[in-house]
Design a protein around this motif. Structure first.
Motif, PDB file in Angstrom:
ATOM      1  N   TYR A  79      89.364 111.251  50.012  1.00 24.31           N
ATOM      2  CA  TYR A  79      88.413 110.860  51.053  1.00 24.31           C
ATOM      3  C   TYR A  79      88.496 109.349  51.267  1.00 24.31           C
ATOM      4  O   TYR A  79      88.126 108.556  50.383  1.00 24.31           O
ATOM      5  N   PRO A  81      87.554 107.475  54.616  1.00 26.35           N
ATOM      6  CA  PRO A  81      87.179 107.440  56.036  1.00 26.35           C
ATOM      7  C   PRO A  81      87.264 106.041  56.632  1.00 26.35           C
ATOM      8  O   PRO A  81      87.100 105.034  55.941  1.00 26.35           O
ATOM      9  N   GLN A 148      88.423 111.555  58.126  1.00 22.29           N
ATOM     10  CA  GLN A 148      88.253 111.145  56.740  1.00 22.29           C
ATOM     11  C   GLN A 148      89.486 110.428  56.193  1.00 22.29           C
ATOM     12  O   GLN A 148      89.745 110.420  54.988  1.00 22.29           O
ATOM     13  N   HIS A 149      90.217 109.792  57.132  1.00 24.34           N
ATOM     14  CA  HIS A 149      91.430 109.062  56.752  1.00 24.34           C
ATOM     15  C   HIS A 149      91.432 107.670  57.368  1.00 24.34           C
ATOM     16  O   HIS A 149      90.804 107.423  58.396  1.00 24.34           O
ATOM     17  N   GLU A 180      80.868 116.931  57.595  1.00 26.21           N
ATOM     18  CA  GLU A 180      82.041 116.059  57.462  1.00 26.21           C
ATOM     19  C   GLU A 180      81.685 114.585  57.665  1.00 26.21           C
ATOM     20  O   GLU A 180      82.190 113.709  56.951  1.00 26.21           O
ATOM     21  N   GLN A 181      80.836 114.312  58.645  1.00 23.68           N
ATOM     22  CA  GLN A 181      80.592 112.921  59.021  1.00 23.68           C
ATOM     23  C   GLN A 181      79.377 112.304  58.325  1.00 23.68           C
ATOM     24  O   GLN A 181      79.406 111.121  57.962  1.00 23.68           O
ATOM     25  N   MET A 184      78.941 113.908  53.880  1.00 24.17           N
ATOM     26  CA  MET A 184      79.996 113.346  53.029  1.00 24.17           C
ATOM     27  C   MET A 184      79.802 111.847  52.825  1.00 24.17           C
ATOM     28  O   MET A 184      79.981 111.324  51.711  1.00 24.17           O
ATOM     29  N   THR A 188      79.052 110.376  48.992  1.00 22.08           N
ATOM     30  CA  THR A 188      80.092 109.570  48.350  1.00 22.08           C
ATOM     31  C   THR A 188      79.642 108.147  48.041  1.00 22.08           C
ATOM     32  O   THR A 188      80.451 107.344  47.564  1.00 22.08           O
TER      33      THR A 188
END
Length: 276
Positions: A79, A81, A148-149, A180-181, A184, A188
């Motif tokens: 992960y 982002p 996420q990259h 996802e947005q 996460m 994290t």
């Protein structure tokens, strides 16, 4: 001269052996798994392909692919982002046709025009763009999401059809996107490294005249390294016909997947990753 020729042949054979489609993740692409440990064989399909997802001579993530159902079982990645442009180019995996084809993902038209590949040959080995045309209530859902990259190349690498499943469009643009947005990013906080595995449980229905399976569930799991002695984990699962995501512990997800697959106990991460 003969010695030079033999060295060249030897080098070319070695390079061909470094196939993007590998025999397992135990010794290939292990950097995408917490402590180098991939999921156990409880998720392995009847006709699997282990893909080290390579784009422009760089490996970005790992995918276990179901050749028969033409969908990924899971994709594993780190992960990382960042904001940036969303790619628009869709890619395919040449080596699903055989080890003599390019080791990096390519556009369909590149393979058709430059490598003498027929569309029938390509589509026999994997899903193609035509399979995802004219869908109703479904769209192309990333397991490993581009957002996420950290840069354009790593985001482009996620746009391979071997990382895509037919996903309920309301779920994809709604609760799953929120996870996802937003979830996460919140979960994290304080993580030095976060290893993610996102997967799809096969369903009973298909698109493209029976070629591509529609998953019954999508799931995501994460293992976060807070420091060298502390880790945390979390997971979610969603039915692929509802706009709802259920937050779980890692242990709860592994138990649910064990029931859904009906095989031996599922293990997604190294045992150091907490299950509660």
């Amino acid at each position: 001269m003969l010695l030079l020729l033999l060295l060249q042949v030897s080098a070319s054979c070695f390079w061909l052996g470094r196939s993007e489609v590998v025999t397992s993740f135990e010794h290939s692409c292990s950097q995408f798994f917490f402590r180098g440990t991939p999921p156990n064989e409880a998720l392995k399909p009847e006709n699997p392909a282990w893909i080290c997802q390579r784009y422009q001579n760089h490996y970005y993530f790992a995918t276990l692919y179901d050749r028969n159902r033409r969908i990924p079982v899971y994709s594993a990645y780190l992960y990382q982002p960042a904001s940036g442009t969303r790619p628009k180019t869709w890619l395919v995996e040449p080596q699903l046709m055989g080890p003599t084809y390019p080791k990096t993902m390519e556009k369909e038209r590149t393979l058709l025009n430059n490598f003498g590949v027929s569309l029938d040959q390509l589509s026999e080995s994997q899903a193609v763009l035509q399979d995802y045309k004219n869908l109703t209530g479904l769209n192309r859902g990333h397991l490993n999401p581009s957002g996420q990259h950290s840069d354009f190349s790593s985001r482009t690498a996620t746009f391979t059809l071997t990382n895509i499943v037919p996903q309920n469009e309301k779920l994809n643009g709604g609760a799953w996107n929120n996870y996802e947005q937003q979830t996460m990013m919140r979960k994290t906080q304080g993580c030095n490294n976060t290893y993610v595995i996102v997967g799809a449980v096969p369903g009973n229905n298909y698109i493209a005249k029976g070629r591509v399976n529609i998953p019954s569930y999508l799931w995501s799991s994460a293992c976060c390294e807070v420091d060298t002695h502390h880790w945390k984990s979390w997971a979610v699962i969603a039915e692929n016909d509802k706009n709802e995501v259920q937050l779980l512990t890692l242990g709860e997800l592994e138990d649910m997947l064990t029931q859904l697959y009906g095989r031996k106990q599922v293990s997604l991460f190294n045992s150091k990753c907490p299950r509660e």
